[in-house]
Design an enzyme around this catalytic site. Structure first.
Site, PDB file in Angstrom:
ATOM      1  N   HIS A  92       0.944  -0.923  -0.047  1.00  0.00           N
ATOM      2  CA  HIS A  92      -0.310  -0.272  -0.057  1.00  0.00           C
ATOM      3  C   HIS A  92       0.559   1.384   0.180  1.00  0.00           C
ATOM      4  O   HIS A  92       2.263   1.579   0.356  1.00  0.00           O
ATOM      5  CB  HIS A  92      -1.126  -0.120   1.014  1.00  0.00           C
ATOM      6  CG  HIS A  92      -2.150  -0.540   0.957  1.00  0.00           C
ATOM      7  ND1 HIS A  92      -2.795  -0.906   2.392  1.00  0.00           N
ATOM      8  CD2 HIS A  92      -3.271  -0.840  -0.149  1.00  0.00           C
ATOM      9  CE1 HIS A  92      -3.427  -2.389   1.513  1.00  0.00           C
ATOM     10  NE2 HIS A  92      -4.315  -2.231   0.644  1.00  0.00           N
ATOM     11  N   ALA A 116       0.206  -8.193  10.579  1.00  0.00           N
ATOM     12  CA  ALA A 116      -0.392  -8.300  10.005  1.00  0.00           C
ATOM     13  C   ALA A 116       0.390  -7.076   8.890  1.00  0.00           C
ATOM     14  O   ALA A 116      -0.459  -6.388   7.529  1.00  0.00           O
ATOM     15  CB  ALA A 116      -2.012  -7.602  10.242  1.00  0.00           C
ATOM     16  N   CYS A 145      -1.858   2.766   8.700  1.00  0.00           N
ATOM     17  CA  CYS A 145      -3.419   1.958   8.329  1.00  0.00           C
ATOM     18  C   CYS A 145      -4.377   1.507   9.673  1.00  0.00           C
ATOM     19  O   CYS A 145      -5.476   1.419   9.551  1.00  0.00           O
ATOM     20  CB  CYS A 145      -2.471   0.425   8.443  1.00  0.00           C
ATOM     21  SG  CYS A 145      -1.821   0.342   7.096  1.00  0.00           S
TER      22      CYS A 145
END
Length: 702
Positions: A168, A258, A264
């Protein structure tokens, strides 16, 4: 507290690592501590609440990654672009986030289901509100960016992610207040880094090292002059503080398992709206049409790989699979790229592959005048070996004198525009030159699946293999040579001195004598050593019969050069009876034209050697016109030059003992090119013998 800044968070009631959809999750399934995760999240929540307002969305059972609210969508004002998750494991989050946004009065826009976009994880506003940085490459699709620009009325700058660890944009990129940027440059491709450098001044770019990057230092929450992150090295902390920021570290190790950290875990739902700025995007698109055996020949895969590897995106609009073995397939593909520059680079490779503009996307070619003699405009199109057409005044015009590595020059006559390949040095004032890749198409033959038909020779498909039986290759080349000669065709031989050193001179001479060779191209050396063997029985001073060096033999080539120079030329040496055998003798006797291109290392040279390199190239090109086959015999540099001048459709045979040389010579994208890894003297011996067998067969049949 700053009332104007608001964030959306989701408590980790159901958080766990239940699956693997990024590299950080590997080896961490069900290894996250729920109690520690809750403690770390609560601490982050508390820190943010001290400086901003935090809204909460209800966590839902079965969706452990809802805690990462950055991926819920992208918010500007009262408008939100809802996420379209790439992985099925997260797609169930979409309706829950949609319900929350609608309950808060947001206008929700939804992308098509086949256009993934993962919200503020892959789209980050410049903190001054000037533009939106949008990532693509792993989770979000480039084709989402134009819709986002339109819905949010904002300029979108597309950045391509290259490192799967930073899947990302917010894992490696963090815009900060005051126009600063915290980022990890190796996570991006070259174009993206140039774009970043163009938009963010050097003094405001804070590039981090890999140790900081892998602890997600860029995955930070910025509230005015505060930067909240998982961990920062002392060096990074010093740099941020020097820039005027206050750094707050809060451990988020359970969430790193994760693949996420503070950014995030938050979604900023109050972004500065600049009403004076409006939607723009650098994204450029083109639709291409492909025809051929797209699947079994691998053309479709190669085209799509070229698009993705080049930094673009694609959408297959139509695909019609050939219904029978001989039926070609057809496809229309929409190609997108983050800029016209990147799209041109992609298109130039697709054009080489045979892609043509779709009928609805046919555009006029771009042309610019020659700026000065012997130079081309910037971004001029570089030609290939394939027959090419350019679109001028709404009509496709065939390019003349096709060759690779040239420009395409256009002149205008009473009969219409004329386009031809021209070397840069030959361009003159008054000509236009094709630039970019619009309005250009190359014409590729759709190969028949059945390579052999009765009574027909089938030239082997392009490639190089030292494992193929040399005898089989020789049989095919011999068949083709015989066919070309009988049809009055033209075979051009490019040969180096190794032909003579390996004992192949007598066989090449025989091929010329028997009418199998119509042109000989080489350098000073092949002629010198051929004449040395003819006059003195040596090549490089080595006795060709006994294979041993003779005393004083190293002077032989200079003596024969002197003798030919005394005669005036090779032809005059033949006419006067000085030269009575050999390759050059047969060329003169059988009126086979030859060009000897000189170089800086040439001794003498022979009077026939063309020491003007430009003139030699022009003479090569002239004699290559109309060739049906080119035999490249152990002469890498001269053969490369010949290859560049030869259009597609001309059969090419590259022979050398070195596989690397053969690969370099034959790897031109032409299906009519084959490579033979073997001793060139042996190849010529086998070739002559096979031609003799064919002659015997023909005589018997007659």
């Amino acid at each position: 507290m700053t009332d104007q800044i608001r964030f959306l968070m989701c408590d980790p009631e159901h958080y766990d690592v239940d699956y693997v959809i990024n590299p950080w999750m590997e080896g961490n399934i069900h290894k996250s501590s729920r109690s520690i995760a809750v403690e770390q999240w609560n601490k982050l929540h508390h820190i943010i609440k001290e400086h901003a307002i935090v809204e909460l969305v209800k966590p839902e059972q079965g969706w452990p990654d809802m805690v990462f609210t950055a991926n819920a969508g992208l918010v500007l004002g009262k408008t939100v672009v809802l996420s379209r998750f790439y992985h099925p494991e997260r797609q169930g989050e979409e309706p829950h986030f949609k319900t929350w946004f609608e309950s808060q009065g947001f206008t929700v826009h939804e992308l098509p289901k086949d256009v993934p976009f993962e919200g503020a994880g892959d789209a980050l506003f410049d903190r001054e509100g000037r533009w939106l940085w949008a990532g693509y490459g792993f989770r979000s699709e480039l084709d989402a960016h134009p819709a986002i620009a339109e819905w949010l009325d904002v300029e979108v700058l597309s950045l391509r992610l290259m490192d799967e660890r930073f899947y990302h944009l917010d894992t490696c990129f963090c815009p900060l207040s005051g126009g600063y940027l915290l980022y990890y440059p190796p996570a991006f491709d070259g174009y993206s880094n140039r774009l970043i450098e163009m938009r963010v001044p050097a003094e405001k770019r804070i590039a981090i090292s890999e140790p900081d990057a892998v602890t997600f230092a860029c995955n930070a929450v910025n509230i005015n002059d505060i930067v909240i992150l998982n961990k920062a090295s002392q060096d990074l902390r010093n740099r941020l503080e020097t820039a005027g920021f206050r750094v707050i570290e809060t451990p988020l190790t359970e969430f790193l398992k994760a693949g996420g950290a503070s950014k995030c875990l938050t979604l900023r739902i109050t972004e500065p709206v600049r009403t004076e700025l409006h939607a723009t995007t650098q994204i450029d698109t083109r639709t291409i049409h492909m025809v051929g055996h797209l699947l079994d020949a691998g053309l479709m895969n190669r085209a799509l790989d070229l698009i993705v590897d080049g930094g673009g995106s694609f959408k297959v609009l139509n695909f019609n699979l050939g219904e029978q073995r001989q039926s070609p397939s057809e496809a229309d593909v929409k190609v997108s790229a983050p800029s016209a520059e990147v799209l041109d680079d992609i298109m130039s490779q697709l054009i080489d592959l045979g892609a043509i503009p779709a009928s609805e996307d046919e555009q006029e070619s771009r042309r610019e005048p020659v700026p000065q003699p012997g130079t081309a405009p910037d971004d001029f199109y570089v030609s290939t070996i394939y027959p090419t057409e350019v679109r001028i005044n709404g009509t496709w015009v065939k390019v003349q004198k096709q060759r690779m590595d040239a420009s395409i020059a256009v002149t205008y006559t009473d009969e219409g525009p004329v386009a031809q390949c021209k070397l840069i040095r030959d361009l003159v004032i008054g000509e236009d030159v094709i630039v970019g890749t619009r309005g250009i198409r190359t014409l590729h033959k759709v190969e028949n699946r059945d390579q052999k038909a009765p009574q027909e020779f089938s030239f082997m498909s392009g490639g190089v293999s030292s494992e193929r039986r040399v005898e089989l290759m020789v049989e095919q080349v011999a068949w083709e040579l015989r066919h070309i000669r009988d049809q009055g065709g033209k075979v051009v031989v490019t040969a180096g001195p190794v032909v003579i050193h390996t004992g192949g001179g007598q066989h090449l001479a025989r091929l010329i004598r028997e009418g199998y060779v119509q042109v000989l191209l080489g350098g000073n050396a092949i002629a010198v050593h051929d004449i040395e063997q003819a006059l003195m029985g040596t090549s490089l001073g080595v006795d060709m019969n006994q294979g041993v060096a003779v005393q004083g033999g190293h002077r032989h080539h200079l003596k024969v050069i002197n003798k030919i120079r005394r005669c005036g030329s090779i032809a005059q040496a033949v006419e006067s009876g000085v030269l009575t055998k050999g390759v050059m003798y047969e060329c003169v006797q059988n009126q086979v034209p030859f060009v000897l291109a000189g170089s800086i290392r040439d001794d003498g040279p022979l009077p026939d050697t063309q020491m003007n390199m430009i003139a030699a190239q022009q003479e090569y090109a002239q004699l290559l016109q109309g060739a049906d086959m080119v035999l490249m015999l152990s002469s890498m540099l001269h053969s490369i030059g010949v290859g560049n001048m030869t259009p597609a459709g001309v059969k090419m045979v590259c022979v050398d003992i070195s596989p690397a040389v053969v690969t370099k010579l034959s790897d031109r994208g032409s299906l009519e090119s084959i490579g033979v890894v073997t001793d060139v003297g042996l190849f010529l011996s086998l070739l002559v013998n096979q031609l003799h067998k064919l002659t015997t067969v023909y005589q018997t049949v007659s």
